[in-house]
Write a protein that holds these residues in place. Structure first.
Motif, short mmCIF file in Angstrom:
data_model
loop_
_atom_site.label_atom_id
_atom_site.label_comp_id
_atom_site.label_asym_id
_atom_site.label_seq_id
_atom_site.Cartn_x
_atom_site.Cartn_y
_atom_site.Cartn_z
N TYR A 56 13.63 -1.00 5.78
CA TYR A 56 14.19 -2.32 5.99
C TYR A 56 13.25 -3.03 7.05
O TYR A 56 12.88 -4.26 6.73
N GLY A 57 12.84 -2.27 8.25
CA GLY A 57 12.06 -2.84 9.21
C GLY A 57 10.54 -3.33 8.62
O GLY A 57 10.18 -4.35 8.97
N PHE A 71 19.66 7.46 6.85
CA PHE A 71 19.89 6.09 7.65
C PHE A 71 18.76 5.53 8.17
O PHE A 71 18.20 4.57 8.32
N ILE A 74 18.46 -9.54 6.85
CA ILE A 74 19.78 -8.70 6.74
C ILE A 74 21.04 -9.39 5.96
O ILE A 74 21.58 -8.78 5.20
N ALA A 103 16.62 2.59 7.50
CA ALA A 103 15.97 1.47 8.37
C ALA A 103 14.56 1.03 8.39
O ALA A 103 14.23 0.14 8.74
#
Length: 176
Positions: A150-151, A143, A161, A147
């Motif tokens: 994604y950031g 996770f 998102i 993350a």
């Protein structure tokens, strides 16, 4: 005739010498019938029916403390009342065997409810918790990596998102 009578009389007189000593082979724990916060230990046979032949004093260990319990008709009451919900280990040793049982005693307004805890549960449950924690740790690492990716994509490439979820759902539709 008198010889037979004499033989019968002497055998009946000495029959108590051949009596088997009483032994508690198994027991169960229940709330005392008077519901005074005390527990009753009931001696049972192999079919878990009360063995009312058990009478006398027997030594039990309750959470490591030795107690001499007086059994009447197969039932003995522990002297100390249970103040709150707790775990209790009962152990009794005969000359030929030893019986130990682990109970969780739940105290409510209605009285005491003893629940027998299997010894295997005491080993399997912590192992299962450790395995779940290990799997969660691995999931947490995945996770965090997702993350971070994604950031990076959000700030440098303009990924949102809502676009991420929308592409996920379109991917699921393609599988069905």
């Amino acid at each position: 005739m008198t010889r037979y009578f004499l033989f019968f009389f002497l055998t009946s007189l000495c029959s108590h010498l051949f009596a088997q000593p009483q032994a508690i082979r198994d027991f169960i724990v229940k709330e005392n019938l008077s519901q005074n916060g005390k527990l009753a230990i009931i001696a049972v046979d192999t079919t878990e029916r009360a063995d009312d032949r058990i009478r006398g004093n027997f030594l039990f260990s309750v959470n490591g403390f030795q107690q001499n319990l007086n059994f009447r008709d197969g039932v003995a009451v522990i002297a100390d009342p249970i103040e709150s919900s707790t775990f209790v280990f009962f152990k009794h040793k005969n000359q030929d065997n030893e019986v130990g049982k682990f109970y969780f005693i739940r105290k409510t307004d209605n009285g005491l409810s003893p629940y027998k805890v299997n010894g295997l549960t005491l080993v399997v449950l912590p192992i299962a918790v450790l395995l779940i924690a290990y799997a969660f740790k691995r999931l947490l690492v995945v996770f965090v990596v997702v993350a971070l990716v994604y950031g990076y994509l959000h700030f440098s490439k303009g990924l949102d998102i809502s676009q991420l979820f929308e592409s996920f759902f379109f991917g699921l539709r393609g599988l069905l």
